[in-house]
Design a protein around this motif. Structure first.
Motif, short mmCIF file in Angstrom:
data_model
loop_
_atom_site.label_atom_id
_atom_site.label_comp_id
_atom_site.label_asym_id
_atom_site.label_seq_id
_atom_site.Cartn_x
_atom_site.Cartn_y
_atom_site.Cartn_z
N THR A 75 0.82 -1.20 0.00
CA THR A 75 0.00 0.00 0.00
C THR A 75 0.86 1.26 0.00
OG1 THR A 75 -0.14 -0.11 2.43
CG2 THR A 75 -1.97 -1.06 1.18
N THR A 76 0.23 2.38 -0.40
CA THR A 76 0.89 3.67 -0.44
C THR A 76 -0.14 4.75 -0.12
OG1 THR A 76 2.47 4.99 -1.77
CG2 THR A 76 0.51 4.18 -2.90
N PRO A 77 0.26 5.90 0.42
CA PRO A 77 -0.75 6.88 0.82
C PRO A 77 -1.54 7.52 -0.31
CG PRO A 77 1.33 7.26 1.97
CD PRO A 77 1.60 6.26 0.88
N ASP A 78 -0.93 7.71 -1.48
CA ASP A 78 -1.53 8.48 -2.55
C ASP A 78 -2.15 7.58 -3.62
OD1 ASP A 78 -2.17 10.12 -4.68
OD2 ASP A 78 -0.37 11.34 -4.54
N PRO A 79 -3.48 7.62 -3.82
CA PRO A 79 -4.13 6.78 -4.83
C PRO A 79 -3.60 7.01 -6.25
CG PRO A 79 -5.77 7.69 -3.35
CD PRO A 79 -4.47 8.38 -3.03
N GLU A 80 -3.21 8.26 -6.58
CA GLU A 80 -2.70 8.53 -7.92
C GLU A 80 -1.34 7.88 -8.15
OE1 GLU A 80 -3.32 12.07 -10.14
OE2 GLU A 80 -4.41 13.01 -8.49
N GLU A 81 -0.48 7.91 -7.14
CA GLU A 81 0.79 7.20 -7.27
C GLU A 81 0.55 5.70 -7.33
OE1 GLU A 81 4.59 8.21 -5.78
OE2 GLU A 81 3.82 9.92 -4.66
N ALA A 82 -0.44 5.23 -6.60
CA ALA A 82 -0.76 3.80 -6.61
C ALA A 82 -1.14 3.33 -8.02
CB ALA A 82 -1.90 3.50 -5.64
N ILE A 83 -1.86 4.15 -8.74
CA ILE A 83 -2.28 3.80 -10.11
C ILE A 83 -1.06 3.63 -11.01
CG2 ILE A 83 -3.46 4.65 -12.17
CD1 ILE A 83 -5.48 5.99 -10.25
N ILE A 84 -0.10 4.56 -10.91
CA ILE A 84 1.11 4.48 -11.73
C ILE A 84 1.92 3.24 -11.38
CG2 ILE A 84 3.29 5.62 -12.31
CD1 ILE A 84 0.89 7.10 -13.42
N LYS A 85 2.10 2.98 -10.09
CA LYS A 85 2.85 1.81 -9.65
C LYS A 85 2.18 0.52 -10.15
CE LYS A 85 4.27 4.08 -5.30
NZ LYS A 85 5.72 3.91 -5.12
N ARG A 86 0.85 0.46 -10.00
CA ARG A 86 0.12 -0.74 -10.40
C ARG A 86 0.24 -1.00 -11.90
NH1 ARG A 86 -4.81 0.83 -9.13
NH2 ARG A 86 -4.34 0.57 -6.92
N ARG A 87 0.17 0.07 -12.70
CA ARG A 87 0.27 -0.10 -14.15
C ARG A 87 1.68 -0.53 -14.56
NH1 ARG A 87 -1.93 -2.43 -18.01
NH2 ARG A 87 -1.72 -1.46 -20.08
N ALA A 88 2.70 0.03 -13.93
CA ALA A 88 4.07 -0.39 -14.22
C ALA A 88 4.24 -1.87 -13.91
CB ALA A 88 5.06 0.45 -13.42
N THR A 101 -1.22 1.50 4.56
CA THR A 101 -1.60 2.88 4.26
C THR A 101 -2.82 2.87 3.34
OG1 THR A 101 0.08 2.98 2.51
CG2 THR A 101 0.69 3.82 4.67
N PHE A 102 -3.18 4.02 2.79
CA PHE A 102 -4.53 4.22 2.24
C PHE A 102 -4.82 3.44 0.96
CE2 PHE A 102 -7.55 7.09 -0.11
CZ PHE A 102 -8.66 6.72 0.61
N ALA A 103 -3.92 3.49 -0.01
CA ALA A 103 -4.22 2.97 -1.35
C ALA A 103 -3.45 1.68 -1.64
CB ALA A 103 -3.88 4.02 -2.41
N LYS A 104 -4.17 0.66 -2.04
CA LYS A 104 -3.55 -0.64 -2.32
C LYS A 104 -2.90 -0.66 -3.70
CE LYS A 104 -4.42 -5.61 -2.40
NZ LYS A 104 -5.33 -6.68 -1.99
N LEU A 105 -1.71 -1.25 -3.78
CA LEU A 105 -1.04 -1.46 -5.05
C LEU A 105 -1.48 -2.78 -5.67
CD1 LEU A 105 2.63 -0.38 -4.16
CD2 LEU A 105 0.70 1.04 -4.88
N PHE A 106 -1.19 -3.88 -4.97
CA PHE A 106 -1.57 -5.22 -5.40
C PHE A 106 -1.24 -6.19 -4.27
CE2 PHE A 106 2.29 -3.68 -7.59
CZ PHE A 106 3.26 -4.40 -6.92
N ASP A 107 -1.59 -7.45 -4.47
CA ASP A 107 -1.39 -8.45 -3.42
C ASP A 107 0.09 -8.82 -3.26
OD1 ASP A 107 -4.09 -8.65 -2.78
OD2 ASP A 107 -4.45 -10.16 -4.35
#
Length: 248
Positions: free
Chosen positions: A181-194, A214-220
């Motif tokens: 997880t990461t605090p910022d949902p917008e950064e999470a989207i970039i990380k997840r797509r990469a 933290t707030f926004a999930k990246l992936f499992d």
């Protein structure tokens, strides 16, 4: 606007300012006071914020993201150990994605693989890569001043032009159940797509982040290889059951 979209905007504003007023959120979300109050109650129940008279504040540092200057001087030895391990995973000729963040930035001096190509959303990263004569691409988009990371829809579209052998991502939390997880949902989207565009994903996290959420999930957890300097004994079993861990 969907409930989760309102939550994302509330948390983003809190991360930017540390405290927000109720009326400010009403205008930001274009919602009624009663709706915003319910949102704040729900987020407080999730332990992501604390309601105060006339608004809300961050509940603790786990729901707030420190800036790059503050991160640079935190857990320096651990970051260098992790960075060295991560750089050792590179093979000559690979195309990789290097996420914004101080731990991934620390990788660059340790890179010895030849003829690699790096795509990054970190302004500090591309400067360090170019100074080391490494072929580099910086994503275009909105620069997040707090962390010097490029985010937003333009960066996401830009990212889709690439495919990667490997990607190296930072995270703010590693939990056996909730994953990365990461605090910022917008950064999470970039990380997840990469991650989705990569043949293999490595997540770099020092031991202080193990067990945090933290707030926004990246992936499992099982979707990436975890690189850390030391895995706490309490988390060794739950985490190694789900994913490979490279430990220094």
């Amino acid at each position: 606007m969907l409930t989760e979209e309102r939550y994302d905007l509330i948390m983003k504003r809190l991360q930017e300012r540390g405290v927000v007023k109720l009326q400010e959120l009403v205008e930001l979300l274009d919602a009624s006071e009663s709706t915003v109050r319910r949102d704040l109650v729900d987020l407080e129940n999730r332990n992501l914020l604390k309601r105060v008279h006339g608004g809300a504040t961050l509940v603790n540092q786990k729901s707030w993201e420190p800036g790059i200057e503050e991160k640079t001087f935190k857990n320096v030895q651990q970051k260098h150990a992790i960075a060295r391990l991560a750089a050792e995973q590179l093979v000559d000729g690979e195309c990789i994605y290097l996420d914004a963040g101080t731990t991934t930035l620390a990788m660059i001096p340790f890179i010895e693989a030849k003829d690699i190509t790096v795509v990054t959303n970190g302004l500090s990263h591309v400067e360090a890569l170019v100074s080391k004569n490494i072929r580099s691409y910086l994503l275009g988009g909105m620069m997040k001043m707090h962390t010097k990371a490029v985010i937003g829809s333009m960066a996401l579209q830009n990212l889709d032009n690439f495919r990667f052998d490997k990607c190296f991502l930072g995270t703010n939390g590693v939990d056996a159940g909730m994953g990365y997880t990461t605090p910022d949902p917008e950064e999470a989207i970039i990380k997840r797509r990469a991650h989705q565009l990569s043949g293999r994903t490595y997540v770099l996290a020092d031991s202080s982040k193990i067990g945090d959420i933290t707030f926004a999930k990246l992936f499992d957890l099982e979707e990436a290889i975890l690189i850390t300097e030391s895995l706490p004994d309490a988390w060794r079993g739950p985490i190694t059951e789900k994913t490979k861990v490279i430990e220094g």
